[in-house]
Write an enzyme that holds these catalytic residues in place. Structure first.
Site, short mmCIF file in Angstrom:
data_model
loop_
_atom_site.label_atom_id
_atom_site.label_comp_id
_atom_site.label_asym_id
_atom_site.label_seq_id
_atom_site.Cartn_x
_atom_site.Cartn_y
_atom_site.Cartn_z
N ASP A 8 0.87 -1.18 0.00
CA ASP A 8 0.00 0.00 0.00
C ASP A 8 0.91 1.23 0.00
O ASP A 8 2.14 1.10 -0.06
CB ASP A 8 -0.93 -0.04 1.22
N GLU A 10 0.07 4.58 1.88
CA GLU A 10 -0.03 5.55 2.97
C GLU A 10 1.01 5.31 4.06
O GLU A 10 1.40 6.24 4.77
CB GLU A 10 -1.43 5.53 3.58
N HIS A 60 -2.49 -0.15 -3.95
CA HIS A 60 -2.95 1.19 -3.59
C HIS A 60 -3.69 1.88 -4.74
O HIS A 60 -3.21 1.90 -5.88
CB HIS A 60 -1.76 2.05 -3.19
N HIS A 104 -1.48 1.10 6.50
CA HIS A 104 -1.94 2.17 7.39
C HIS A 104 -3.02 1.64 8.33
O HIS A 104 -3.60 0.57 8.11
CB HIS A 104 -2.52 3.32 6.56
N HIS A 115 -7.66 5.18 7.22
CA HIS A 115 -8.98 4.97 6.61
C HIS A 115 -9.15 3.47 6.41
O HIS A 115 -8.22 2.69 6.65
CB HIS A 115 -9.11 5.72 5.27
N GLU A 134 -7.96 -2.61 6.82
CA GLU A 134 -7.25 -3.32 5.76
C GLU A 134 -6.26 -4.33 6.34
O GLU A 134 -6.05 -5.41 5.78
CB GLU A 134 -6.56 -2.30 4.85
#
Length: 276
Positions: A8, A10, A60, A104, A115, A134
């Site tokens: 990902d 972030e 991502h 994240h 998020h 996630e």
């Protein structure tokens, strides 16, 4: 030894703002370069630990962030979308371990760019009554496939979330959240050295496979508005918990794939892309 890496953005070294991680952002090009460096550190660690095959899944946003020419030559890349298995596309029981790079924390956590999958559209997720984002869904789904998640990199909030989910997973914090869009950063070279060394440690010795989970799981998602759940109720097996929350029951990883369908439906209703 075959290793799967889900990456990902972030939680990548140095990145703290939407402009760092969203295409068109003023620092996005720099961000994707930083992303490649973190991934390559993980690949180097996997190879040093004895990996004979490494598969990297760009997980991502548009899933076209990693430039193939910038990726370590020992790794193959899964790029683009749609993907039925989303952040875990390409993961099968043939892999010995999974590594999460640049992850994240979940929605509502005080972590960098926190998020759950769809920015502000998803408010909460529960898997078998346990709050999840996630990180939790990736870990549980990989276990259902028969592959252990052995390492995760991200900010300290993401690392804490993984430790709370499974304390045996080795975590590497590359930054320390000061707020949702601010962090204290580890020097880039230090962070990447820690990623490489952490992956070596996580893969030595070769990890044991998790026990196969039995039975079905229950996935519940609370959305920001009632319009998305109202449409999702048209999918067989989806039931209402309240006006903004729906749930479904089934085995993983099939339930994870169904969740991907929910997000595509939500994206069509809200004009917000999934996996942001």
């Amino acid at each position: 030894m075959r290793i799967f890496i889900s990456v990902d953005m972030e939680g990548i070294t140095g990145l703290v703002d939407r402009d760092d991680v969203q295409p068109g952002g003023r620092d996005y090009e720099r961000g994707r370069s930083m992303m490649a460096e973190d991934v390559n550190a993980a690949v180097r660690g996997a190879v040093a630990a004895g990996a004979t095959e490494v598969l990297v899944n760009d997980a991502h946003g548009p899933m076209r962030n990693l430039l193939p020419e910038h990726l370590h030559p020992a790794a193959r890349l899964v790029r683009g979308k749609p993907k039925k298995m989303m952040m875990l596309e390409g993961l099968t029981a043939e892999y010995d371990a999974a590594i999460c790079v640049g992850y994240h924390s979940r929605a509502g956590a005080l972590g960098v760019l926190s998020h759950s999958f769809m920015g502000h559209e998803i408010e909460d997720i529960w898997l078998d009554g346990r709050p999840a984002g996630e990180i939790g869904l990736a870990h549980a789904t990989a276990a259902a496939v028969g592959v252990p998640v052995v390492a995760l990199t991200g900010d300290d909030a993401a690392c804490a979330e993984m430790t709370a989910w499974d304390e045996t997973v080795l975590t590497v914090p590359v930054k320390y959240a000061r707020d949702r869009f601010a962090a204290e950063l580890r020097p880039a070279e230090e962070a990447r050295r820690a990623i490489e060394e952490g992956v070596v440690a996580a893969l030595t010795p070769v990890p044991k496979r998790p026990a196969a989970p039995g039975g079905e799981s229950v996935l519940a998602v609370r959305w920001q508005s009632a319009s998305v759940p109202a449409v999702l109720l048209g999918i067989p097996g989806v039931t209402a918990v309240d006006s903004r929350t729906v749930q479904a029951r089934g085995p993983l990883p099939a339930l994870y794939r169904q969740f991907g369908v929910w997000m595509r439906v939500a994206s069509s209703l809200t004009n917000q892309p999934p996996y942001c």
